[in-house]
Design a protein around this motif. Structure first.
Motif, PDB file in Angstrom:
ATOM      1  N   LEU A  48      48.238  10.968 -61.163  1.00  0.00           N
ATOM      2  CA  LEU A  48      46.985   9.985 -61.249  1.00  0.00           C
ATOM      3  C   LEU A  48      47.240   8.810 -63.002  1.00  0.00           C
ATOM      4  O   LEU A  48      47.207   7.954 -62.860  1.00  0.00           O
ATOM      5  CB  LEU A  48      45.241  10.270 -60.863  1.00  0.00           C
ATOM      6  CG  LEU A  48      44.843  10.582 -59.408  1.00  0.00           C
ATOM      7  CD1 LEU A  48      44.314  11.111 -59.647  1.00  0.00           C
ATOM      8  CD2 LEU A  48      44.964   9.414 -58.297  1.00  0.00           C
ATOM      9  N   CYS A  49      46.858   9.442 -63.554  1.00  0.00           N
ATOM     10  CA  CYS A  49      47.776   8.914 -64.785  1.00  0.00           C
ATOM     11  C   CYS A  49      49.184   9.089 -65.179  1.00  0.00           C
ATOM     12  O   CYS A  49      49.102   8.151 -66.417  1.00  0.00           O
ATOM     13  CB  CYS A  49      47.332  10.483 -65.986  1.00  0.00           C
ATOM     14  SG  CYS A  49      45.268  10.467 -65.828  1.00  0.00           S
ATOM     15  N   GLY A  50      49.997   8.949 -64.500  1.00  0.00           N
ATOM     16  CA  GLY A  50      50.905   9.083 -64.866  1.00  0.00           C
ATOM     17  C   GLY A  50      52.147  10.238 -65.819  1.00  0.00           C
ATOM     18  O   GLY A  50      52.768   9.035 -66.175  1.00  0.00           O
ATOM     19  N   GLY A  51      50.982  11.329 -65.861  1.00  0.00           N
ATOM     20  CA  GLY A  51      52.103  11.857 -66.904  1.00  0.00           C
ATOM     21  C   GLY A  51      53.117  12.642 -66.430  1.00  0.00           C
ATOM     22  O   GLY A  51      53.257  12.605 -64.757  1.00  0.00           O
ATOM     23  N   ASP A  52      53.513  13.326 -67.242  1.00  0.00           N
ATOM     24  CA  ASP A  52      54.955  14.497 -66.712  1.00  0.00           C
ATOM     25  C   ASP A  52      54.170  15.846 -66.121  1.00  0.00           C
ATOM     26  O   ASP A  52      53.810  16.286 -66.770  1.00  0.00           O
ATOM     27  CB  ASP A  52      55.236  14.459 -67.647  1.00  0.00           C
ATOM     28  CG  ASP A  52      56.385  13.855 -68.686  1.00  0.00           C
ATOM     29  OD1 ASP A  52      56.675  13.025 -67.605  1.00  0.00           O
ATOM     30  OD2 ASP A  52      56.632  13.286 -69.147  1.00  0.00           O
TER      31      ASP A  52
END
Length: 272
Positions: free
Chosen positions: A108-112
């Motif tokens: 959802l946040c676009g993190g790794d």
């Protein structure tokens, strides 16, 4: 303090305690440090859900980011003990059901997100017919990390329906999640899909016996959102305004009963 404030305070304190214990056990080279991080990341995910539902997206993103960081650190630290026979089997036995939370947060946040290695003969998703299996399959399929076959899904749903401890309303919501992900609602208006979801999710309020915060059961139904459905909406390409949708960049989170579709979904997952 209100019940909500007590809940937030409790989760925050448990997170800080777990992280402090992690630092202590890591300094000692103790495998227990992994358990501490597992506990911390789950608490951080719950705090993020609570922030999201009340429209505080700044703190929601921060807690989700911290959740992912704690899980990635846990997987990295786990490699220090990988040479011990049976380590990864034990790791997955204790952590398979918790991988889904940081995975969803990262998606959802676009993190790794660090995908932990999995030994032969061990299921990344846990046992069929249980909620962690469904959650894991849905989220990791949204991310392109996993997939599922129709027979596999039907078998797991059948097992769940034969499990007297698995509430019927939860099974119906789970079936709906898979239906939306695989395009079985594509011939209906998006408003119908969102109306059906809202009704099913609200049905979880009936689950009063030891309600699960993460899935919005019992009194927690009005405190958190359906993060699984939010991931599904993102995966299929839906865009708009809805309480249970992750707000796009520059948008504020919806906290009321708004159901507005801007982009009709088309990126469904196909299954055999």
């Amino acid at each position: 303090m209100s019940d909500f404030e007590i809940l937030v305070s409790s989760l925050s304190n448990r997170t800080n305690t777990a992280l402090a214990a992690y630092a202590k056990h890591k300094a000692q080279g103790d495998e227990h440090q992994l358990f501490n991080l597992s506990s911390a990341q789950k608490n951080l995910f719950q705090l993020g859900l609570l922030d999201w539902r009340r429209g505080d997206m700044s703190n929601a993103r921060r807690n989700f980011s911290d959740c992912v960081e704690a899980y990635n650190r846990m997987v990295s630290d786990a490699s220090e003990f990988a040479s011990r026979d049976g380590f990864w089997e034990e790791f997955w036995e204790g952590n398979s059901r918790d991988e889904t939370f940081p995975a969803a947060a990262a998606y959802l946040c676009g993190g790794d997100f660090t995908v932990a290695p999995i030994p032969d003969g061990v299921s990344r998703h846990g046992d069929q017919g249980y909620q962690p299996w469904f959650d894991s399959k849905l989220i990791l399929t949204c991310m392109g990390i996993s997939s599922f076959a129709r027979d596999e899904l039907n078998n797991s749903l059948s097992r769940a329906k034969n499990n007297k401890r698995y509430p019927d309303i939860l099974i119906k919501l789970t079936e709906f999640h898979f239906e939306v992900l695989t395009g079985q609602w594509s011939d209906r208006a998006c408003s119908e899909m969102l109306d059906q979801h809202s009704e099913l999710y609200a049905g979880l309020k009936k689950l009063k016996d030891m309600p699960d915060l993460i899935h919005g059961e019992g009194d927690h139904n009005d405190r958190v959102v359906d993060w699984i459905f939010a991931c599904i909406l993102k995966r299929i390409g839906w865009s708009g305004r809805y309480l249970h949708a992750w707000p796009e960049d520059g948008q504020t989170a919806e906290t009321g009963d708004v159901r507005e579709t801007r982009i009709v979904p088309a990126n469904y997952v196909s299954i055999d």
